[in-house]
Write an enzyme that holds these catalytic residues in place. Structure first.
Site, short mmCIF file in Angstrom:
data_model
loop_
_atom_site.label_atom_id
_atom_site.label_comp_id
_atom_site.label_asym_id
_atom_site.label_seq_id
_atom_site.Cartn_x
_atom_site.Cartn_y
_atom_site.Cartn_z
CB SER A 108 34.93 38.51 35.29
OG SER A 108 36.19 38.35 35.87
CG HIS B 50 35.01 35.58 40.13
ND1 HIS B 50 34.88 36.95 40.05
CD2 HIS B 50 35.28 35.17 38.86
CE1 HIS B 50 35.08 37.35 38.81
NE2 HIS B 50 35.31 36.29 38.06
#
Length: 262
Positions: A125, A238
Site C-alpha cells: 500500500s 486491496h
C-alpha cells in the site's frame, strides 16, 4: 548527531510464532530516534533480509507482528520501520516525505542481522512509494515486491477523497496550491535511477490503491528497461482472502530468493 542507522535500543517483543524471535528496535534517522520491528528465525542460519515497508498512516496500517513473523517464517530476517512519529518515535510521519530516510536507513539496521548482500524490499500500500524511493536512493537492493502499492502521489490525491484532508495537512496543501510538496514525493520521474528487479502484485478491484498505480509503474519500469514481473488478480480488492494471501506471500518470498539483482 548520531550516525544514521545506528541502533539505540533493542527490546524483546512477544512473538505470535514460536519459531520467530521479535524485537522492537530504536534507531537513528536524520537526528531522530525512530522505531521498527525486527523478526529473526530461531533456527540459526544465513538468511536473506527483507525491509518491510508498511502501509497506512500512523496507527492505520501499523506493522503487525503476525504478518512480520509470517514472512520471516519463509526463511528471511525482516526489519519493518514504523516511520518517524509512530509508536513513540520522534518527529512526524510525512507520508513519503523526509520519512523516506527512515526506510533508507532501516536497511543499515537490517544488514546487521542478515546476509548484507541480499536485501529485498517488500512493500504494501503506502509502502509502495517508500519502497520505490529506497530502490532509487540505495544501490544495494536485490529485489522489490510492491503489493497494492502506491506509485503515483497525484493519483492518490485524486482518487482518495477521504485522505485529502490528511494529505493537505501533512504535505502542506493541495497539488495546485503547494506543488513542491507533491513534486518532492513524486517517484515516477526518477524511476530511471534504479535497476532493481520488481514484482508488482495488485488486485484489479482495489478501491484503496487503484489498479492504475500498478499499470503506471509497470509502464515506467518497462520504459526504462528495468526487469518487472506482474501478478494481477482480476477478482480481488486491496485485501486478498487469507488463504490466497498466504499462498501469494509464499510465492513472492520464493520469487525474491530466486532474484540475483542486476
Amino acid at each position: 548527531m548520531k550516525i544514521n542507522g545506528t541502533i539505540e535500543k533493542v527490546r524483546t517483543y512477544p512473538s505470535p510464532n514460536p519459531h520467530i524471535i521479535l524485537s522492537e528496535i530504536t534507531y537513528w534517522s536524520c537526528g531522530l530516534r525512530v522505531k521498527g520491528m525486527l523478526a529473526v528465525p530461531k533456527e540459526p542460519g544465513n538468511y536473506d533480509g527483507i525491509l518491510y515497508c508498511r502501509g497506512g498512516m500512523q496507527s492505520i496500517g501499523m506493522v503487525r507482528p503476525a504478518r512480520i513473523a509470517q514472512i520471516a517464517s519463509e526463511g528471511f530476517v525482516i526489519f519493518a520501520p514504523y516511520y518517524r512519529g509512530n509508536r513513540g518515535g520522534e518527529g512526524r510521519d510525512e507520508f513519503a516525505g523526509e520519512d523516506r530516510w527512515d526506510a533508507v536507513y532501516g536497511v543499515e539496521v537490517l544488514k546487521r542481522y542478515c546476509i548484507p548482500e541480499r536485501i529485498h524490499l517488500f512493500a504494501f500500500s503506502r509502502g509502495g512509494i517508500m519502497g520505490l524511493w529506497i530502490a532509487i536512493l540505495r544501490n544495494d537492493i536485490t529485489s522489490l515486491v510492491t503489493w497494492a502499492g502506491v506509485s503515483d502521489i497525484y493519483l492518490t490525491y485524486e482518487e482518495r477523497l477521504d485522505m485529502r484532508k490528511m494529505m493537505k495537512r501533512v504535505i502542506g496543501g493541495t497539488p495546485t496550491k503547494f506543488p513542491l510538496g507533491y513534486e518532492q514525493r513524486d517517484v515516477l520521474p526518477r524511476i530511471e535511477e534504479t535497476n532493481v528487479p520488481t514484482l508488482i502484485i495488485h488486485g484489479e478491484r482495489d478501491n484503496n490503491v487503484s489498479f492504475e498505480h500498478a499499470k503506471v509503474l509497470e509502464q515506467a519500469l518497462i520504459g526504462n528497461s528495468i526487469p518487472v514481473e506482474t501478478w494481477y488478480y482480476p477478482e480481488f480488492t486491496h485485501f486478498f482472502p487469507s488463504k490466497i494471501n498466504r499462498r501469494v506471500v509464499k510465492d513472492a518470498c520464493q520469487w525474491m530468493k530466486n532474484q540475483r539483482g542486476v
